[in-house]
Design a protein around this motif. Structure first.
Motif, PDB file in Angstrom:
ATOM      1  N   LYS A 154       2.780   1.787  -3.327  1.00  0.00           N
ATOM      2  CA  LYS A 154       1.861   2.319  -4.340  1.00  0.00           C
ATOM      3  C   LYS A 154       1.610   3.808  -4.106  1.00  0.00           C
ATOM      4  O   LYS A 154       1.619   4.595  -5.043  1.00  0.00           O
ATOM      5  N   ARG A 155       1.365   4.173  -2.870  1.00  0.00           N
ATOM      6  CA  ARG A 155       1.144   5.579  -2.545  1.00  0.00           C
ATOM      7  C   ARG A 155       2.349   6.423  -2.943  1.00  0.00           C
ATOM      8  O   ARG A 155       2.218   7.480  -3.547  1.00  0.00           O
ATOM      9  N   ARG A 177       2.791   6.192   7.832  1.00  0.00           N
ATOM     10  CA  ARG A 177       1.691   6.660   6.981  1.00  0.00           C
ATOM     11  C   ARG A 177       1.148   8.017   7.432  1.00  0.00           C
ATOM     12  O   ARG A 177       0.595   8.761   6.638  1.00  0.00           O
ATOM     13  N   TRP A 209       0.830  -1.204   0.000  1.00  0.00           N
ATOM     14  CA  TRP A 209       0.000   0.000   0.000  1.00  0.00           C
ATOM     15  C   TRP A 209       0.863   1.252   0.000  1.00  0.00           C
ATOM     16  O   TRP A 209       0.635   2.182  -0.773  1.00  0.00           O
ATOM     17  N   ARG A 210       1.890   1.285   0.876  1.00  0.00           N
ATOM     18  CA  ARG A 210       2.724   2.479   0.978  1.00  0.00           C
ATOM     19  C   ARG A 210       3.577   2.679  -0.269  1.00  0.00           C
ATOM     20  O   ARG A 210       3.772   3.806  -0.730  1.00  0.00           O
TER      21      ARG A 210
END
Length: 159
Positions: free
Chosen positions: A79-80, A133, A76-77
């Motif tokens: 991709k972010r 995050r 997720w990170r």
């Protein structure tokens, strides 16, 4: 050029010999045929450093597709980071996650042998990941910049 993509492979812990990185490295080898690869599995550098190299390559070559090879807890990170850094550089990228990696049980991705304590267990990972995050993106880049002094281009992450 339609089927071309850049492979972005990001280590999960260190050293490269731990099981999570061994799995990631083998998968990169499977995907490497004719594609440009940016991998930090050898040295486990900060995530933004590898992402910066991917975005720079996309900007230079015009390739718009990124195949992400990352441990599911880390994906997720990454991709972010690709999306946000790409946007900062004026590059819109399609990110395709390698679903093959989802076949492994979650505990596969954590190793007590990792020298990065936050990747040694799920209980160490999530408090670390939640804090990371929450850091504003430009500050996050600045912290990664300080950790590595300068990225491979000899420039700061921030202009």
């Amino acid at each position: 050029m339609a089927d071309e993509y850049i492979v972005c492979a990001v280590a999960f812990g260190s050293p490269k010999t731990i099981l999570p990185n061994w799995i990631l490295e083998k998968r990169v080898q499977d995907l490497s045929k004719g594609n440009k690869i940016f991998s930090d599995i050898e040295g486990a550098s900060p995530t933004p450093l590898t992402v910066r190299k991917v975005v720079d390559e996309a900007k230079k070559t015009g390739v718009k597709k990124v195949m992400l090879v990352a441990a599911p807890p880390h994906a997720w990170r990454v991709k972010r980071d690709i999306r946000k850094l790409g946007k900062m550089e004026g590059v819109e990228l399609e990110i395709v996650y390698d679903d093959f990696l989802l076949k492994f049980p979650q505990d596969t991705w954590f190793s007590r042998e990792s020298t990065q304590r936050w990747t040694s267990s799920v209980w160490m990972w999530w408090p670390y990941e939640i804090l990371v995050r929450m850091i504003p993106f430009k500050l996050y880049l600045r912290l990664a910049d300080k950790e590595t002094s300068r990225d491979s281009r000899g420039k700061s992450f921030l202009k």
